[in-house]
Design a protein around this motif. Structure first.
Motif, mmCIF file in Angstrom:
data_model
loop_
_atom_site.group_PDB
_atom_site.id
_atom_site.type_symbol
_atom_site.label_atom_id
_atom_site.label_comp_id
_atom_site.label_asym_id
_atom_site.label_seq_id
_atom_site.Cartn_x
_atom_site.Cartn_y
_atom_site.Cartn_z
ATOM 1 N N GLN A 96 10.940 7.332 6.932
ATOM 2 C CA GLN A 96 11.948 6.803 7.853
ATOM 3 C C GLN A 96 13.327 6.750 7.193
ATOM 4 O OE1 GLN A 96 11.739 6.071 11.188
ATOM 5 N NE2 GLN A 96 9.814 7.155 10.891
ATOM 6 N N PHE A 97 13.358 6.360 5.939
ATOM 7 C CA PHE A 97 14.631 6.327 5.209
ATOM 8 C C PHE A 97 15.209 7.729 5.063
ATOM 9 C CE2 PHE A 97 13.748 2.151 2.692
ATOM 10 C CZ PHE A 97 14.096 1.412 3.810
ATOM 11 N N VAL A 98 14.363 8.710 4.767
ATOM 12 C CA VAL A 98 14.818 10.093 4.618
ATOM 13 C C VAL A 98 15.410 10.596 5.935
ATOM 14 C CG1 VAL A 98 14.039 12.478 4.256
ATOM 15 C CG2 VAL A 98 13.310 10.676 2.682
ATOM 16 N N LEU A 99 14.787 10.225 7.051
ATOM 17 C CA LEU A 99 15.306 10.637 8.363
ATOM 18 C C LEU A 99 16.626 9.952 8.701
ATOM 19 C CD1 LEU A 99 12.101 10.701 10.608
ATOM 20 C CD2 LEU A 99 13.533 12.649 9.960
ATOM 21 N N SER A 100 16.716 8.665 8.414
ATOM 22 C CA SER A 100 17.889 7.906 8.851
ATOM 23 C C SER A 100 19.067 7.966 7.880
ATOM 24 C CB SER A 100 17.519 6.454 9.131
ATOM 25 O OG SER A 100 17.064 5.825 7.963
ATOM 26 N N PRO B 208 19.413 10.488 4.807
ATOM 27 C CA PRO B 208 18.957 11.459 3.798
ATOM 28 C C PRO B 208 19.871 11.577 2.581
ATOM 29 C CG PRO B 208 19.786 12.584 5.748
ATOM 30 C CD PRO B 208 19.732 11.117 6.076
ATOM 31 N N GLU B 209 21.158 11.335 2.757
ATOM 32 C CA GLU B 209 22.096 11.456 1.634
ATOM 33 C C GLU B 209 21.975 10.301 0.645
ATOM 34 O OE1 GLU B 209 23.894 8.774 4.565
ATOM 35 O OE2 GLU B 209 22.854 10.684 4.765
ATOM 36 N N ARG B 210 21.235 9.245 1.026
ATOM 37 C CA ARG B 210 21.128 8.066 0.155
ATOM 38 C C ARG B 210 19.725 7.859 -0.405
ATOM 39 N NH1 ARG B 210 24.627 4.567 4.285
ATOM 40 N NH2 ARG B 210 22.850 3.160 4.405
ATOM 41 N N ILE B 211 18.818 8.765 -0.125
ATOM 42 C CA ILE B 211 17.422 8.559 -0.527
ATOM 43 C C ILE B 211 16.949 9.678 -1.446
ATOM 44 C CG2 ILE B 211 15.036 8.449 0.349
ATOM 45 C CD1 ILE B 211 16.758 5.969 0.971
ATOM 46 N N TYR B 212 16.259 9.283 -2.502
ATOM 47 C CA TYR B 212 15.597 10.240 -3.386
ATOM 48 C C TYR B 212 14.124 10.260 -2.996
ATOM 49 C CZ TYR B 212 13.210 12.033 -7.485
ATOM 50 O OH TYR B 212 12.392 12.752 -8.311
ATOM 51 N N LYS B 213 13.612 11.416 -2.668
ATOM 52 C CA LYS B 213 12.204 11.540 -2.279
ATOM 53 C C LYS B 213 11.359 11.682 -3.550
ATOM 54 C CE LYS B 213 9.478 13.951 1.196
ATOM 55 N NZ LYS B 213 8.688 12.816 1.532
ATOM 56 N N SER B 214 10.616 10.646 -3.845
ATOM 57 C CA SER B 214 9.831 10.582 -5.075
ATOM 58 C C SER B 214 8.550 11.407 -4.985
ATOM 59 C CB SER B 214 9.458 9.123 -5.370
ATOM 60 O OG SER B 214 8.592 9.070 -6.478
ATOM 61 N N THR B 215 8.166 11.997 -6.108
ATOM 62 C CA THR B 215 6.879 12.691 -6.191
ATOM 63 C C THR B 215 5.817 11.819 -6.857
ATOM 64 O OG1 THR B 215 7.567 13.688 -8.283
ATOM 65 C CG2 THR B 215 7.931 14.992 -6.286
ATOM 66 N N GLY C 146 0.825 -1.196 0.000
ATOM 67 C CA GLY C 146 0.000 0.000 0.000
ATOM 68 C C GLY C 146 0.864 1.253 0.000
ATOM 69 N N PHE C 147 0.365 2.284 -0.637
ATOM 70 C CA PHE C 147 1.141 3.507 -0.795
ATOM 71 C C PHE C 147 1.331 4.254 0.522
ATOM 72 C CE2 PHE C 147 0.291 4.224 -5.616
ATOM 73 C CZ PHE C 147 0.863 3.009 -5.880
ATOM 74 N N ASN C 148 0.371 4.135 1.432
ATOM 75 C CA ASN C 148 0.538 4.810 2.730
ATOM 76 C C ASN C 148 1.716 4.211 3.497
ATOM 77 O OD1 ASN C 148 -1.650 6.429 2.146
ATOM 78 N ND2 ASN C 148 -3.102 5.126 3.226
ATOM 79 N N VAL C 149 1.830 2.902 3.484
ATOM 80 C CA VAL C 149 2.957 2.228 4.147
ATOM 81 C C VAL C 149 4.253 2.596 3.431
ATOM 82 C CG1 VAL C 149 3.996 -0.015 4.677
ATOM 83 C CG2 VAL C 149 1.539 0.341 5.030
ATOM 84 N N ALA C 150 4.240 2.596 2.101
ATOM 85 C CA ALA C 150 5.439 2.945 1.330
ATOM 86 C C ALA C 150 5.925 4.354 1.679
ATOM 87 C CB ALA C 150 5.165 2.828 -0.164
ATOM 88 N N MET C 151 4.997 5.290 1.827
ATOM 89 C CA MET C 151 5.383 6.668 2.152
ATOM 90 C C MET C 151 5.912 6.771 3.584
ATOM 91 S SD MET C 151 5.129 8.186 -0.647
ATOM 92 C CE MET C 151 5.498 9.821 -0.087
ATOM 93 N N THR C 152 5.368 5.979 4.494
ATOM 94 C CA THR C 152 5.876 5.955 5.867
ATOM 95 C C THR C 152 7.297 5.408 5.899
ATOM 96 O OG1 THR C 152 3.634 5.676 6.732
ATOM 97 C CG2 THR C 152 5.440 5.053 8.191
ATOM 98 N N ILE C 153 7.536 4.355 5.140
ATOM 99 C CA ILE C 153 8.887 3.779 5.053
ATOM 100 C C ILE C 153 9.844 4.791 4.433
ATOM 101 C CG2 ILE C 153 10.284 1.987 3.935
ATOM 102 C CD1 ILE C 153 7.759 0.148 4.218
ATOM 103 N N GLU C 154 9.412 5.449 3.366
ATOM 104 C CA GLU C 154 10.260 6.456 2.736
ATOM 105 C C GLU C 154 10.628 7.552 3.736
ATOM 106 O OE1 GLU C 154 9.997 8.748 -1.373
ATOM 107 O OE2 GLU C 154 8.793 9.766 0.154
#
Length: 140
Positions: A22-26, A28-35, A12-20
């Protein structure tokens, strides 16, 4: 079918966005925030539970490609000012698979180097159980 997109539909997209988030917080230099996913969420495309996400699902959860996905991808590119280089538009299937899988492989190597994962076999299990990676693709 590429397993990251099918997995996203499944959880589900809500779970995917929650995981994203967490990745951005932990890391940030390795994650691309998708639109892309937020755009799809606006149109109530939330994954398999709504029978439409990256794929469409019938009442028996049989999967078929979502015909409107290209529209969302183009809009996400427009928002992020991303364009496709002519050479990238002509990628082979092998190149596409590598573009999708190599970042996961690189991240696995980082997890091992940081001792976040104890052994490579743990990551193999995460790929199979968490991402639906076909186990027969592992070379032993």
């Amino acid at each position: 079918m590429f397993f990251p997109f099918r997995l996203c539909d499944l959880i589900g997209f809500n779970v995917a966005m929650t995981i994203e988030a967490q990745f951005v917080l932990s890391m940030p230099e390795r994650i691309y925030k998708s639109t892309l996913i937020p755009l799809m969420q606006q149109d109530k495309r939330l994954g398999e539970t709504t029978r439409k996400g990256f794929y469409l699902y019938d009442e028996r959860h049989k999967v078929k490609p979502g015909p409107k996905i290209k529209k969302y991808v183009e809009k996400a590119r427009e928002i992020s000012s991303a364009s496709i280089h002519p050479k990238l538009a002509k990628l082979s299937d092998k190149d596409i698979v590598e573009i999708i899988l190599f970042p996961s492989v690189n991240e696995s190597c980082r997890l091992l180097a940081e001792c976040t994962a104890v052994k490579a076999a743990d990551l193999d299990i995460a790929y199979v159980m968490g991402m639906g990676f076909p186990p027969y693709r592992f070379k032993t």
